[in-house]
Design an enzyme around this catalytic site. Structure first.
Site, short mmCIF file in Angstrom:
data_model
loop_
_atom_site.label_atom_id
_atom_site.label_comp_id
_atom_site.label_asym_id
_atom_site.label_seq_id
_atom_site.Cartn_x
_atom_site.Cartn_y
_atom_site.Cartn_z
N ASN A 30 -7.22 -2.39 14.57
CA ASN A 30 -8.37 -2.87 14.23
C ASN A 30 -9.05 -3.94 13.33
O ASN A 30 -9.58 -4.36 13.04
CB ASN A 30 -8.91 -2.02 13.79
N GLU A 88 -9.33 -1.75 5.97
CA GLU A 88 -9.47 -1.20 6.95
C GLU A 88 -11.37 -1.98 7.88
O GLU A 88 -11.60 -2.78 6.47
CB GLU A 88 -9.95 0.24 7.50
N ASP A 124 0.67 -1.01 0.04
CA ASP A 124 -0.05 -0.23 -0.44
C ASP A 124 0.60 1.24 -0.09
O ASP A 124 2.37 1.50 0.66
CB ASP A 124 -1.47 -0.17 1.16
N HIS A 170 -6.42 -4.49 10.38
CA HIS A 170 -7.12 -4.10 9.19
C HIS A 170 -5.86 -5.04 8.61
O HIS A 170 -5.01 -5.77 9.29
CB HIS A 170 -6.98 -2.65 9.08
P1 PGA Z 1 2.66 -1.78 12.30
O1 PGA Z 1 1.97 -1.51 11.49
O2 PGA Z 1 3.43 -3.02 11.73
O3 PGA Z 1 3.70 -0.05 12.65
O4 PGA Z 1 2.53 -2.20 13.78
C1 PGA Z 1 0.67 -2.63 11.09
C2 PGA Z 1 -0.24 -2.52 10.11
O5 PGA Z 1 -1.11 -1.72 10.49
O6 PGA Z 1 -0.99 -3.23 9.36
#
Ligand code: PGA
Length: 239
Positions: free
Chosen positions: A135, A142, A67, A137
């Protein structure tokens, strides 16, 4: 789903490296999917060190990143493109023409997303590394993202913006992103999801034990036949 439980962040990163080396030994021209975020930084550091010590060759691999923010310049320090150059691509021997990224600079984002889907169809991802959001995702899918979703423009949730803007000025932080869809991610032959820390425990528990639902997009991974979770003690503490 296979679950590998390890002690801490360092061991999680080691296991991710081990997994990749094992796959590379049978297929040096792997097509890899890469995530951004705090989670894979240790993994990328270890790969960079292996390369520095002549112990890994990534010259034949292709990569697709999950992404990117939208709109954003590649040179912007907030961009995932900058993150990957800084944390991995500038430190190993991946051929720059083999690096694929959603371009947050384009005007026609629909065309950009369609072309990314087509490229992934042409070069199917062998091994997709993933993180998970608190959350539930995966990439920028999301809650509310359906299992048939493809690469597209999405609105980011407040919690994602708050978390990701930690090191930056929150006011002009991008509110949208371009992301591979859930279906795009599930099209990878193998998926490896990494999670470390207590703040991830609930999302991991929901992903594995909650309903398979768009409310927790990571739960769709249960429909995939080759998923490995590499979890440290804290991330797996609610299982
Ligand atoms: P993080 O993010 O590795 O910074 O915890 C993971 C994500 O949001 O997919």
């Amino acid at each position: 789903m296979k679950i590998l439980r390890v002690k801490n962040y360092n061991e999680m990163s080691d296991k991710a490296v081990e997994f990749l080396l094992n796959e590379l030994s049978t297929k040096p021209n792997l097509v890899l999917g890469f995530p951004t975020g705090k989670t894979p930084i240790g993994f990328y550091k270890k790969l960079s060190k292996l390369y520095k010590n002549n112990l890994i060759d990534l010259s034949k691999i292709k990569t697709f990143n999950l992404d990117e923010y939208y709109p954003i310049k590649k040179s912007d320090k907030k961009s995932f493109s900058y993150f990957m150059s800084h944390n991995l691509f500038n430190k190993v021997n991946i051929n720059s023409s083999n690096i694929n990224f959603l371009n947050g600079e384009v005007k026609d984002y629909e065309k950009e997303c369609e072309e990314y889907e087509l490229k992934i169809k042409k070069f199917p991802i062998d091994l997709q590394f993933l993180g998970i959001g608190i959350n539930g995702h995966i990439a920028f899918n999301e809650p509310g993202s359906i299992k048939d979703s493809k690469t597209r423009l999405v609105q980011l949730t407040k919690e994602t913006i708050n978390k990701n803007s930690n090191l930056f000025n929150r006011r002009n932080f991008p509110k949208q992103g371009l992301t591979m869809g859930v279906k795009t991610i599930l099209s990878a032959k193998k998926v490896v999801l990494l999670a470390s820390g207590k703040h991830k425990a609930k999302a991991i528990e929901r992903m594995l034990n909650g309903p398979i639902s768009k409310l927790c997009p990571a739960s769709f991974l249960r429909n995939h036949k080759d998923v490995t979770l590499i979890l440290d003690e804290r991330a797996s503490s609610l299982l």
